[in-house]
Design a protein around this motif. Structure first.
Motif, mmCIF file in Angstrom:
data_model
loop_
_atom_site.group_PDB
_atom_site.id
_atom_site.type_symbol
_atom_site.label_atom_id
_atom_site.label_comp_id
_atom_site.label_asym_id
_atom_site.label_seq_id
_atom_site.Cartn_x
_atom_site.Cartn_y
_atom_site.Cartn_z
ATOM 1 N N SER A 256 49.531 15.036 1.960
ATOM 2 C CA SER A 256 49.176 16.088 2.925
ATOM 3 C C SER A 256 48.592 15.511 4.213
ATOM 4 N N LYS B 135 52.409 16.542 6.443
ATOM 5 C CA LYS B 135 52.424 17.874 7.047
ATOM 6 C C LYS B 135 53.028 17.834 8.438
ATOM 7 N N ILE C 286 52.639 22.358 2.030
ATOM 8 C CA ILE C 286 53.377 21.795 3.154
ATOM 9 C C ILE C 286 54.527 22.712 3.542
#
Length: 424
Positions: A195, A215, A238
């Motif tokens: 992430s 992301k 995401i």
């Protein structure tokens, strides 16, 4: 080797040659040369390249014993070493977070270390001590499975050219700071990050390899990039972030890399690039040097992803090799809306061709309309094409014959173009 019968030719070699010989040996055997003669007793102690692995000690089923023996061997060797150490590489499945590591790195920081590679075993992660950042002359740094905290006094690795971080715990702002604080950085590899939204400032970067749950990625100052390999893994968070994004990811990621020569995009890469794109459009740059494009798991049921692929290849006039892997849901993609797109003015312009494209590989195909139209487009616009290789996906059992019949009917701009239909 003290031989009364003749000269000792090996022992009389220049020290630089002897060091090359010793460097080719496993470190354990290099140290053992000390018993050969008085001339060889300390020859190993001036080695500038030290490479340690699990074979540097006798292995046993007692993991704790092996770990202890590896630590003792390295500590003793460093204690007896004399002179600079330019390369220190440790790759072991036994050592984890050993207290000796801090002492080794402190020692190496005073030895003009240039290349440092630490690849430790499973289990507790190694927390890199602050003295790591005192290695001012580092040109290469590879860390696997460790925690990294930048000290407040860190001013950067002014000589670092190669940075490889795999499974490294580091704050997002810290990793951006680390990258931007290496002004000579040429190669960057980041693997198994979770992430992460990343902005890269690296004016001398040439090679970029990314793998993980990203992301967002923004290449703000990477004008000299020549090769990119990226694999993006998707989580629910995401995916939701992608859907909410309004910016043009294509321009953020590829809008400033005019020197690009190789582009390899794995899972979800074209999905990521498609966010914010609505039409083919004219790119602000042309990829004059881009010769190889590999894009995997392109969804031909998504017109935005198709446009991403076309945007890339149409603006790469010197493209020589193209590899596209499909991932279409054959039921959804078979409905094929917007088929008239392939006859639009922007694509049917007779003046446009792929003037250098010689090899095209289309794999994991379902034979759905947009896939076939894409192949037809490539065949019709590639006057020097030599090979068009097409491979249906392993899950495609019906319709293979119809796919082959349709393929051989397509017009080919190149008289030499050979269509290879792979059945396996």
């Amino acid at each position: 080797m003290d031989n009364v019968l003749g000269p000792d030719l090996i022992s009389d070699l220049p020290q630089s040659i002897i060091e090359i010989i010793l460097t080719k040996l496993p470190i354990r055997d290099a140290v053992r040369t000390s018993i050969l003669s008085s001339k060889w007793r300390y020859r190993w102690a001036t080695l500038t390249h030290l490479v340690f692995d699990d074979k540097c000690v006798t292995l046993s089923h007692d993991k704790a014993l092996v770990e202890n023996n590896v630590a003792k061997f390295i500590t003793r060797l460093l204690f007896l070493h004399n002179g600079p150490i330019h390369k220190f590489m440790l790759s072991t499945s036994y050592l984890q977070s050993s207290p000796d590591m801090d002492q080794w790195l402190l020692f190496l920081s005073r030895k003009d270390i240039k290349e440092l590679v630490l690849e430790l075993g499973e289990g507790e992660w190694f927390r890199a001590p602050s003295c790591l950042f005192a290695c001012r002359k580092l040109t290469r740094l590879e860390l696997v499975r460790c925690e990294l905290d930048l000290p407040p006094t860190f001013k950067g690795f002014m000589c670092l050219k190669y940075l490889n971080l795999q499974q490294v715990l580091i704050a997002p702002d810290a990793i951006e700071c680390l990258i931007s604080s290496c002004p000579l950085l040429e190669s960057l590899t980041l693997s198994y990050f979770d992430s992460l939204a990343l902005t890269i400032h690296a004016p001398n970067l040439k090679y970029l390899c990314l793998e993980g749950e990203f992301k967002d990625i923004c290449l703000e100052n990477t004008p000299h990039l020549v090769a990119i390999s990226i694999a993006m893994y998707m989580t629910d968070d995401i995916a939701e972030h992608f859907e909410q994004s309004s910016s043009c990811n294509f321009d953020k990621f590829l809008g400033g890399v005019s020197c690009l020569e190789r582009l390899i995009g794995h899972i979800y890469f074209t999905k990521y690039l498609s966010i914010g794109n609505s039409d083919l459009g004219k790119l602000p740059i042309t990829y004059h040097r881009l010769k190889l494009i590999e894009l995997y798991q392109v969804s031909f049921e998504d017109m935005k992803e198709i446009l991403v692929v076309l945007r890339l290849i149409v603006n790469s006039p010197n493209l020589q090799e193209l590899h596209i892997s499909g991932s279409s849901n054959s039921i959804v993609a078979a409905e094929a809306p917007d088929l008239d797109f392939w006859e639009s003015e922007s694509l049917s312009d007779s003046g446009f061709t792929f003037g250098k494209l010689k090899i095209a590989k289309i794999t994991d195909m379902s034979g759905v309309p947009h896939e076939m139209e894409f192949i037809k487009f490539i065949l019709g616009k590639s006057p020097v094409l030599e090979i068009m290789s097409v491979a249906p996906g392993v899950y495609v059992t019906d319709g293979r014959l119809n796919m082959l019949i349709e393929l051989v009917r397509f017009r080919r701009a190149s008289a030499k173009a050979e269509i290879i239909f792979i059945q396996d």
